[in-house]
Design a protein around this motif. Structure first.
Motif, PDB file in Angstrom:
ATOM      1  N   LEU A 111       8.740   8.298  -3.328  1.00 23.40           N
ATOM      2  CA  LEU A 111      10.049   7.346  -2.968  1.00 23.40           C
ATOM      3  C   LEU A 111       9.480   6.180  -2.098  1.00 23.40           C
ATOM      4  O   LEU A 111       9.730   4.847  -2.151  1.00 23.40           O
ATOM      5  N   ALA A 112       8.245   6.415  -1.113  1.00 23.68           N
ATOM      6  CA  ALA A 112       7.566   5.346  -0.329  1.00 23.68           C
ATOM      7  C   ALA A 112       6.885   4.265  -1.448  1.00 23.68           C
ATOM      8  O   ALA A 112       6.992   3.116  -1.310  1.00 23.68           O
ATOM      9  N   ALA A 113       6.266   5.020  -2.362  1.00 23.89           N
ATOM     10  CA  ALA A 113       5.292   4.037  -3.293  1.00 23.89           C
ATOM     11  C   ALA A 113       6.354   3.148  -4.250  1.00 23.89           C
ATOM     12  O   ALA A 113       6.215   2.157  -4.545  1.00 23.89           O
ATOM     13  N   GLU A 114       7.687   3.933  -4.518  1.00 27.28           N
ATOM     14  CA  GLU A 114       8.518   2.938  -5.308  1.00 27.28           C
ATOM     15  C   GLU A 114       9.032   1.709  -4.808  1.00 27.28           C
ATOM     16  O   GLU A 114       9.401   0.758  -5.212  1.00 27.28           O
ATOM     17  N   CYS A 115       8.990   1.868  -3.251  1.00 27.64           N
ATOM     18  CA  CYS A 115       9.542   0.707  -2.545  1.00 27.64           C
ATOM     19  C   CYS A 115       8.437  -0.078  -1.968  1.00 27.64           C
ATOM     20  O   CYS A 115       8.369  -1.189  -1.315  1.00 27.64           O
ATOM     21  N   GLY A 116       7.061   0.118  -2.586  1.00 24.90           N
ATOM     22  CA  GLY A 116       5.946  -0.609  -2.273  1.00 24.90           C
ATOM     23  C   GLY A 116       5.620  -0.255  -0.682  1.00 24.90           C
ATOM     24  O   GLY A 116       4.959  -0.821   0.122  1.00 24.90           O
ATOM     25  N   GLY A 117       5.633   0.911  -0.084  1.00 24.24           N
ATOM     26  CA  GLY A 117       5.332   1.431   0.978  1.00 24.24           C
ATOM     27  C   GLY A 117       4.141   2.404   0.886  1.00 24.24           C
ATOM     28  O   GLY A 117       3.756   2.848  -0.205  1.00 24.24           O
ATOM     29  N   ARG A 118       3.862   3.248   1.950  1.00 23.66           N
ATOM     30  CA  ARG A 118       3.262   4.352   1.963  1.00 23.66           C
ATOM     31  C   ARG A 118       3.525   5.281   3.023  1.00 23.66           C
ATOM     32  O   ARG A 118       4.312   5.052   4.072  1.00 23.66           O
ATOM     33  N   LEU A 119       2.755   6.421   2.855  1.00 25.56           N
ATOM     34  CA  LEU A 119       2.998   7.717   3.677  1.00 25.56           C
ATOM     35  C   LEU A 119       1.530   7.866   4.299  1.00 25.56           C
ATOM     36  O   LEU A 119       0.462   7.813   3.968  1.00 25.56           O
ATOM     37  N   ARG A 120       1.908   8.392   5.768  1.00 22.30           N
ATOM     38  CA  ARG A 120       0.831   8.596   6.632  1.00 22.30           C
ATOM     39  C   ARG A 120       0.932   9.740   7.442  1.00 22.30           C
ATOM     40  O   ARG A 120       2.262   9.972   8.051  1.00 22.30           O
ATOM     41  N   VAL A 121       0.088  10.383   7.972  1.00 20.04           N
ATOM     42  CA  VAL A 121       0.247  11.625   8.793  1.00 20.04           C
ATOM     43  C   VAL A 121      -0.922  11.546   9.789  1.00 20.04           C
ATOM     44  O   VAL A 121      -1.991  11.231   9.366  1.00 20.04           O
ATOM     45  N   ARG A 122      -0.277  11.412  11.180  1.00 19.57           N
ATOM     46  CA  ARG A 122      -1.201  11.404  12.152  1.00 19.57           C
ATOM     47  C   ARG A 122      -1.141  12.553  13.165  1.00 19.57           C
ATOM     48  O   ARG A 122      -0.010  12.734  13.620  1.00 19.57           O
ATOM     49  N   PRO A 123      -2.236  13.061  13.721  1.00 19.73           N
ATOM     50  CA  PRO A 123      -2.130  13.961  14.968  1.00 19.73           C
ATOM     51  C   PRO A 123      -1.737  12.930  16.254  1.00 19.73           C
ATOM     52  O   PRO A 123      -1.889  12.060  16.267  1.00 19.73           O
TER      53      PRO A 123
END
Length: 154
Positions: A111-123
């Motif tokens: 879904l993020a990629a479809e909108c031109g975005g990205r997913l991140r996971v951080r501690p």
């Protein structure tokens, strides 16, 4: 509009909080200018639903609450983050694994990629994690199509 807007809500890690998180995010974004009846708003609603569901289902009682943060920078970038206190990071399952669940991160990333975005996971400093999605911000989107009318007489 301001150069930077932020909003946050902390909810119990309970199934009812998934709906509360969606409602909070969509309402806040409407206040910031994103109409609730757009494709982008619906995509964000799905992303928040998946993120909140993951916390409720996968923290195994080790995160009594979770926080949903929204940040809008210069009317250009929207960040949606969900933070919990469970130390385990999400795992991506191989496509060949046959399960009824466990596809949330794949859905969110898509879904993020479809909108031109990205997913991140951080501690987090406290030992938990924040799963965030960064999306381009746009309030100039067309509303969802109306329900089609039945063919025949009008």
């Amino acid at each position: 509009m301001a150069d930077h807007l932020e909003a946050s809500v902390t909810l119990p890690s309970d199934p009812a909080s998934v709906s509360a998180a969606r409602t909070y995010v969509v309402g806040t974004l409407a206040e910031w200018g994103l109409a609730a009846d757009t494709d982008v708003s619906e995509t964000i609603r799905l992303i928040v639903s998946e993120l909140a569901t993951n916390v409720v289902q996968h923290t195994l009682g080790q995160s009594p609450t979770f926080t949903v943060d929204l940040a809008l920078d210069r009317d250009e970038h929207l960040r949606i983050g969900v933070t919990d206190s469970h130390p385990r990071f999400p795992k991506r399952l191989p496509a060949a694994v046959q399960q009824d669940n466990g596809r949330g991160m794949v859905i969110i990333r898509w879904l993020a990629a479809e909108c031109g975005g990205r997913l991140r996971v951080r501690p987090t400093r406290e030992g938990g994690k924040t799963v965030s999605v960064e999306l381009p911000w746009t309030t100039r989107t067309a509303p969802l199509p109306a329900t089609p009318r039945p063919k025949g007489r009008r």
